[in-house]
Design a protein around this motif. Structure first.
Motif, PDB file in Angstrom:
ATOM      1  N   LEU A  66       1.058  -1.132  -0.152  1.00  0.00           N
ATOM      2  CA  LEU A  66      -0.018  -0.012   0.018  1.00  0.00           C
ATOM      3  C   LEU A  66       0.886   1.227  -0.129  1.00  0.00           C
ATOM      4  O   LEU A  66       1.751   1.511   0.685  1.00  0.00           O
ATOM      5  CB  LEU A  66      -1.159   0.052   1.203  1.00  0.00           C
ATOM      6  CG  LEU A  66      -1.875   1.256   1.430  1.00  0.00           C
ATOM      7  CD1 LEU A  66      -2.858   1.167   0.230  1.00  0.00           C
ATOM      8  CD2 LEU A  66      -2.304   1.189   2.852  1.00  0.00           C
ATOM      9  N   MET A  68       1.162   5.258   0.187  1.00  0.00           N
ATOM     10  CA  MET A  68       0.315   6.444   1.095  1.00  0.00           C
ATOM     11  C   MET A  68       1.266   7.660   0.799  1.00  0.00           C
ATOM     12  O   MET A  68       2.226   7.783   1.096  1.00  0.00           O
ATOM     13  CB  MET A  68      -0.146   6.042   2.175  1.00  0.00           C
ATOM     14  CG  MET A  68      -1.422   5.004   2.247  1.00  0.00           C
ATOM     15  SD  MET A  68      -1.856   4.685   4.042  1.00  0.00           S
ATOM     16  CE  MET A  68      -2.708   6.130   4.459  1.00  0.00           C
ATOM     17  N   GLY A  69       0.586   8.745   0.501  1.00  0.00           N
ATOM     18  CA  GLY A  69       1.281   9.908   0.544  1.00  0.00           C
ATOM     19  C   GLY A  69       0.429  11.327   0.453  1.00  0.00           C
ATOM     20  O   GLY A  69      -0.793  10.900   0.075  1.00  0.00           O
ATOM     21  N   ARG A  70       0.721  12.520   0.920  1.00  0.00           N
ATOM     22  CA  ARG A  70       0.064  13.626   0.784  1.00  0.00           C
ATOM     23  C   ARG A  70       0.993  14.962   0.856  1.00  0.00           C
ATOM     24  O   ARG A  70       2.177  14.873   1.070  1.00  0.00           O
ATOM     25  CB  ARG A  70      -1.046  13.685   1.863  1.00  0.00           C
ATOM     26  CG  ARG A  70      -0.398  13.703   3.244  1.00  0.00           C
ATOM     27  CD  ARG A  70      -1.362  14.197   4.179  1.00  0.00           C
ATOM     28  NE  ARG A  70      -0.875  14.720   5.578  1.00  0.00           N
ATOM     29  CZ  ARG A  70      -1.265  15.256   6.483  1.00  0.00           C
ATOM     30  NH1 ARG A  70      -2.805  15.174   6.695  1.00  0.00           N
ATOM     31  NH2 ARG A  70      -0.558  15.748   7.606  1.00  0.00           N
ATOM     32  N   ARG A  82      -4.012  13.858  -2.024  1.00  0.00           N
ATOM     33  CA  ARG A  82      -3.819  12.662  -1.091  1.00  0.00           C
ATOM     34  C   ARG A  82      -3.491  11.305  -2.333  1.00  0.00           C
ATOM     35  O   ARG A  82      -4.295  11.433  -3.172  1.00  0.00           O
ATOM     36  CB  ARG A  82      -4.696  12.132  -0.326  1.00  0.00           C
ATOM     37  CG  ARG A  82      -4.962  12.987   1.119  1.00  0.00           C
ATOM     38  CD  ARG A  82      -6.165  12.411   1.850  1.00  0.00           C
ATOM     39  NE  ARG A  82      -6.623  13.739   2.606  1.00  0.00           N
ATOM     40  CZ  ARG A  82      -6.065  13.543   4.114  1.00  0.00           C
ATOM     41  NH1 ARG A  82      -5.190  12.852   4.412  1.00  0.00           N
ATOM     42  NH2 ARG A  82      -6.406  14.548   4.631  1.00  0.00           N
ATOM     43  N   VAL A  83      -2.777  10.378  -2.024  1.00  0.00           N
ATOM     44  CA  VAL A  83      -2.669   9.327  -2.759  1.00  0.00           C
ATOM     45  C   VAL A  83      -2.670   7.931  -1.784  1.00  0.00           C
ATOM     46  O   VAL A  83      -1.871   8.005  -0.694  1.00  0.00           O
ATOM     47  CB  VAL A  83      -1.388   9.214  -3.443  1.00  0.00           C
ATOM     48  CG1 VAL A  83      -1.466   7.711  -4.482  1.00  0.00           C
ATOM     49  CG2 VAL A  83      -1.404  10.393  -4.495  1.00  0.00           C
ATOM     50  N   GLU A  84      -3.623   7.019  -2.140  1.00  0.00           N
ATOM     51  CA  GLU A  84      -3.692   5.847  -1.295  1.00  0.00           C
ATOM     52  C   GLU A  84      -4.009   4.905  -2.378  1.00  0.00           C
ATOM     53  O   GLU A  84      -4.936   4.602  -2.918  1.00  0.00           O
ATOM     54  CB  GLU A  84      -4.885   5.929  -0.166  1.00  0.00           C
ATOM     55  CG  GLU A  84      -4.766   4.883   0.737  1.00  0.00           C
ATOM     56  CD  GLU A  84      -5.578   4.962   2.075  1.00  0.00           C
ATOM     57  OE1 GLU A  84      -5.832   6.233   2.370  1.00  0.00           O
ATOM     58  OE2 GLU A  84      -6.045   3.729   2.407  1.00  0.00           O
ATOM     59  N   LYS A  85      -3.175   4.024  -2.638  1.00  0.00           N
ATOM     60  CA  LYS A  85      -3.064   3.189  -3.626  1.00  0.00           C
ATOM     61  C   LYS A  85      -2.571   1.732  -3.582  1.00  0.00           C
ATOM     62  O   LYS A  85      -1.229   1.838  -2.857  1.00  0.00           O
ATOM     63  CB  LYS A  85      -2.495   3.912  -5.014  1.00  0.00           C
ATOM     64  CG  LYS A  85      -2.620   3.082  -6.021  1.00  0.00           C
ATOM     65  CD  LYS A  85      -2.196   4.044  -7.353  1.00  0.00           C
ATOM     66  CE  LYS A  85      -1.755   3.319  -8.722  1.00  0.00           C
ATOM     67  NZ  LYS A  85      -0.810   3.901  -9.472  1.00  0.00           N
ATOM     68  N   SER A 100      -0.809  12.905  -8.924  1.00  0.00           N
ATOM     69  CA  SER A 100      -2.209  12.843  -8.574  1.00  0.00           C
ATOM     70  C   SER A 100      -2.835  14.436  -8.948  1.00  0.00           C
ATOM     71  O   SER A 100      -2.202  15.335  -8.441  1.00  0.00           O
ATOM     72  CB  SER A 100      -2.403  12.591  -7.239  1.00  0.00           C
ATOM     73  OG  SER A 100      -3.565  12.541  -6.630  1.00  0.00           O
ATOM     74  N   LEU A 113       5.504   8.776  -1.874  1.00  0.00           N
ATOM     75  CA  LEU A 113       4.707   7.785  -1.445  1.00  0.00           C
ATOM     76  C   LEU A 113       5.665   6.956  -0.381  1.00  0.00           C
ATOM     77  O   LEU A 113       6.930   6.818  -0.344  1.00  0.00           O
ATOM     78  CB  LEU A 113       4.097   6.667  -2.197  1.00  0.00           C
ATOM     79  CG  LEU A 113       3.262   7.194  -3.217  1.00  0.00           C
ATOM     80  CD1 LEU A 113       2.956   6.078  -4.244  1.00  0.00           C
ATOM     81  CD2 LEU A 113       1.974   7.725  -2.914  1.00  0.00           C
ATOM     82  N   LYS A 114       5.047   6.459   0.531  1.00  0.00           N
ATOM     83  CA  LYS A 114       5.708   5.568   1.786  1.00  0.00           C
ATOM     84  C   LYS A 114       4.862   4.378   1.435  1.00  0.00           C
ATOM     85  O   LYS A 114       3.625   4.200   1.325  1.00  0.00           O
ATOM     86  CB  LYS A 114       5.442   6.127   3.156  1.00  0.00           C
ATOM     87  CG  LYS A 114       6.467   7.096   3.674  1.00  0.00           C
ATOM     88  CD  LYS A 114       6.830   7.089   4.935  1.00  0.00           C
ATOM     89  CE  LYS A 114       8.002   7.939   5.194  1.00  0.00           C
ATOM     90  NZ  LYS A 114       7.596   9.282   5.199  1.00  0.00           N
ATOM     91  N   THR A 118       0.828  -5.371   2.341  1.00  0.00           N
ATOM     92  CA  THR A 118      -0.406  -5.620   2.521  1.00  0.00           C
ATOM     93  C   THR A 118      -0.676  -6.702   2.004  1.00  0.00           C
ATOM     94  O   THR A 118       0.019  -7.552   1.434  1.00  0.00           O
ATOM     95  CB  THR A 118      -1.384  -4.290   1.854  1.00  0.00           C
ATOM     96  OG1 THR A 118      -2.518  -4.650   2.325  1.00  0.00           O
ATOM     97  CG2 THR A 118      -0.977  -4.418   0.346  1.00  0.00           C
TER      98      THR A 118
END
Ligand code: ZN
Ligand code: ZN
Length: 208
Positions: A66, A68-70, A82-85, A100, A113-114, A118
């Motif tokens: 996963l 995630m970043g913003r 935000r990105v959550e992918k 994004s 992103l970090k 998952t």
């Protein structure tokens, strides 16, 4: 006919000594031989199709991660872009950022992103590299899957048993089984999936 199953309380990883998984290079089936105990955590994968190999001390996670970043928007300052992918294969990620759109001004932003590991919703991946398991069969209620022959054999004995006994600690693989796999009403359906998997086995019972 044996209709009792005694759960010895093994966690799922107990069966990770031998895992049939899909080769990330050629999509044929390969086999892991692994040591799933944390002190000696180690595994080697060998593909029976293309001879591709993987080793835990050399190769990284191939499974899903996963990202995630913003960041505040570089055009209008809106907080946040935000990105959550979910990325299916961690080894194929190039660079640690992605583009994004700002929800306010729609301009493109580069968001770093970090990543965290998952699992897919069916949990059917190997614990060492996160490769897709070869022994999985979809049913109406979910996916029936197993690591290898010995694991599948235990799953079959458990599923066919009219009476299930055992210590039932919370780490026991069978205690943690989803309800649809445990209920007697689905027994026939689960056993049917198991017999399909048995036909595809390339490892042998009792060897792992
Ligand atoms: Zn291969
Ligand atoms: Zn903006």
């Amino acid at each position: 006919m044996n209709t009792r199953y005694l759960d010895e309380g093994f966690p799922l990883l107990h069966w990770a000594t031998e895992v049939e998984a899909v080769c990330p290079k050629c999509n044929e089936v390969g086999v892991f031989s692994g040591n799933p105990y944390w002190k000696d955590w180690h595994a080697t994968f060998f593909c029976h199709g293309c001879s591709h190999s993987l080793q835990t001390d050399r190769d990284g996670w191939h499974g899903p991660v996963l990202g995630m970043g913003r960041r505040p928007c570089s055009t209008c300052g809106h907080q946040w872009v935000r990105v959550e992918k979910v990325f299916d294969d961690a080894s194929k990620i190039n660079g640690e950022s992605t583009k994004s759109k700002c929800p306010q001004c729609k301009s493109e932003n580069e968001v770093s992103l970090k990543f965290t590991r998952t699992e897919p919703t069916d949990h059917a991946i190997d614990p060492f590299f996160g490769l897709e398991l070869a022994l999985k069969e979809d049913t109406r209620h979910g996916t029936v899957w197993a690591y290898g022959a010995t694991h599948l054999e235990q799953l079959k004995l458990y599923t066919s048993a009219q009476l299930r006994e055992g210590d039932g600690t919370k780490w026991s693989y069978f205690t943690r089984h989803p309800k649809w796999l445990k209920t007697s009403k689905n027994r026939k359906m689960v056993l049917k999936a198991i017999s399909k998997l048995e036909k595809r086995l390339i490892t042998n019972k009792g060897s792992g």
